[in-house]
Motif scaffolding. Sequence first.
Motif, PDB file in Angstrom:
ATOM      1  N   THR A  40      -0.537 -45.787 -46.748  1.00 41.72           N
ATOM      2  CA  THR A  40       0.676 -46.497 -46.363  1.00 41.72           C
ATOM      3  C   THR A  40       1.010 -47.540 -47.415  1.00 41.72           C
ATOM      4  O   THR A  40       0.175 -47.902 -48.251  1.00 41.72           O
ATOM      5  N   LYS A  49       1.310 -40.229 -30.581  1.00 44.29           N
ATOM      6  CA  LYS A  49       2.528 -39.763 -31.250  1.00 44.29           C
ATOM      7  C   LYS A  49       3.325 -40.888 -31.919  1.00 44.29           C
ATOM      8  O   LYS A  49       4.446 -41.217 -31.510  1.00 44.29           O
ATOM      9  N   PRO A  50       2.774 -41.511 -32.955  1.00 45.00           N
ATOM     10  CA  PRO A  50       3.503 -42.600 -33.624  1.00 45.00           C
ATOM     11  C   PRO A  50       4.815 -42.146 -34.242  1.00 45.00           C
ATOM     12  O   PRO A  50       5.788 -42.911 -34.285  1.00 45.00           O
ATOM     13  N   ARG A  51       4.886 -40.918 -34.735  1.00 45.62           N
ATOM     14  CA  ARG A  51       6.127 -40.431 -35.335  1.00 45.62           C
ATOM     15  C   ARG A  51       7.243 -40.349 -34.295  1.00 45.62           C
ATOM     16  O   ARG A  51       8.387 -40.728 -34.563  1.00 45.62           O
ATOM     17  N   MET A  52       6.906 -39.888 -33.088  1.00 43.31           N
ATOM     18  CA  MET A  52       7.907 -39.793 -32.041  1.00 43.31           C
ATOM     19  C   MET A  52       8.374 -41.177 -31.606  1.00 43.31           C
ATOM     20  O   MET A  52       9.569 -41.409 -31.369  1.00 43.31           O
ATOM     21  N   ALA A  61       8.407 -43.851 -33.490  1.00 44.93           N
ATOM     22  CA  ALA A  61       9.240 -44.378 -34.569  1.00 44.93           C
ATOM     23  C   ALA A  61      10.661 -43.811 -34.494  1.00 44.93           C
ATOM     24  O   ALA A  61      11.646 -44.530 -34.714  1.00 44.93           O
ATOM     25  N   LYS A  62      10.781 -42.529 -34.171  1.00 43.82           N
ATOM     26  CA  LYS A  62      12.110 -41.925 -33.992  1.00 43.82           C
ATOM     27  C   LYS A  62      12.829 -42.530 -32.799  1.00 43.82           C
ATOM     28  O   LYS A  62      14.043 -42.753 -32.832  1.00 43.82           O
ATOM     29  N   ARG A  96       6.982 -50.843 -38.023  1.00 41.03           N
ATOM     30  CA  ARG A  96       5.788 -50.579 -38.825  1.00 41.03           C
ATOM     31  C   ARG A  96       4.500 -50.840 -38.055  1.00 41.03           C
ATOM     32  O   ARG A  96       3.459 -50.261 -38.366  1.00 41.03           O
ATOM     33  N   TRP A 113       2.642 -47.826 -36.608  1.00 41.21           N
ATOM     34  CA  TRP A 113       1.670 -47.131 -37.452  1.00 41.21           C
ATOM     35  C   TRP A 113       0.398 -47.952 -37.599  1.00 41.21           C
ATOM     36  O   TRP A 113      -0.696 -47.385 -37.697  1.00 41.21           O
TER      37      TRP A 113
END
Length: 216
Positions: A3, A129-132, A134-135, A195, A198
């Motif tokens: 990162t 599910k950090p990506r979800m 973030a979306k 951020r 993450w």
Amino acid sequence: MITGASRGIIGCDTCGLAQREAPEGPHMECARCGADMHIRKPDSITRTWALVIAAYVLIIPANLMPVMATGSLFGTEKDTIFGGVVYLWTSDSQVLAIILFCASIIIPFAKLFSLTFLLISVQLRSTWKPRMRAKLYRMVEAIGRWSMIDVYVATMLTALVQFGNLMSIRAGGGAIAFATVVVLTIFAAKSFDPRIIWDAAGLSNNNEMIAEELHV
């Protein structure tokens, strides 16, 4: 996963320039626009919680109080947000009723519930599910201002429909409360730092520095 924080690189919230942090500490100024920069937004969770709680308090009168009061020779009629939806639906304007219902009822509550979910998940340091998530945050930030549709309508009608004692339209207390809710949720989305989603998922090597700055 590598990162930016783990490599000492942070992005400017104002102009978006990615640059290395100052070696003397976590705070620095952007080399391009001069704005203050932080590895993570200071007190992000605390400030976001304060704004979200205030929005929860005000969303109750926003839905119960009239957003518009129409005065005429036959009396005064006061309409709430849901009353306006019902009126449009029974007046064969189902499309407008659905738009008003989504923009003025579903979206504000969905934003508050989403921000609450994000806050709780990062405080619990969830790795789910950090990506979800973030979306989800980007969606909340993008759709915020579109909740103002009924406030725009009430404001335009108040300015345009003034016929002395024959007919007048004025904004009600519900419109003020609702506009405040929208503004609070916009500020809440801006104060939340995505951020830390993450970081909570264990994808950063700067956990001690981030925890100290966020006061978690």
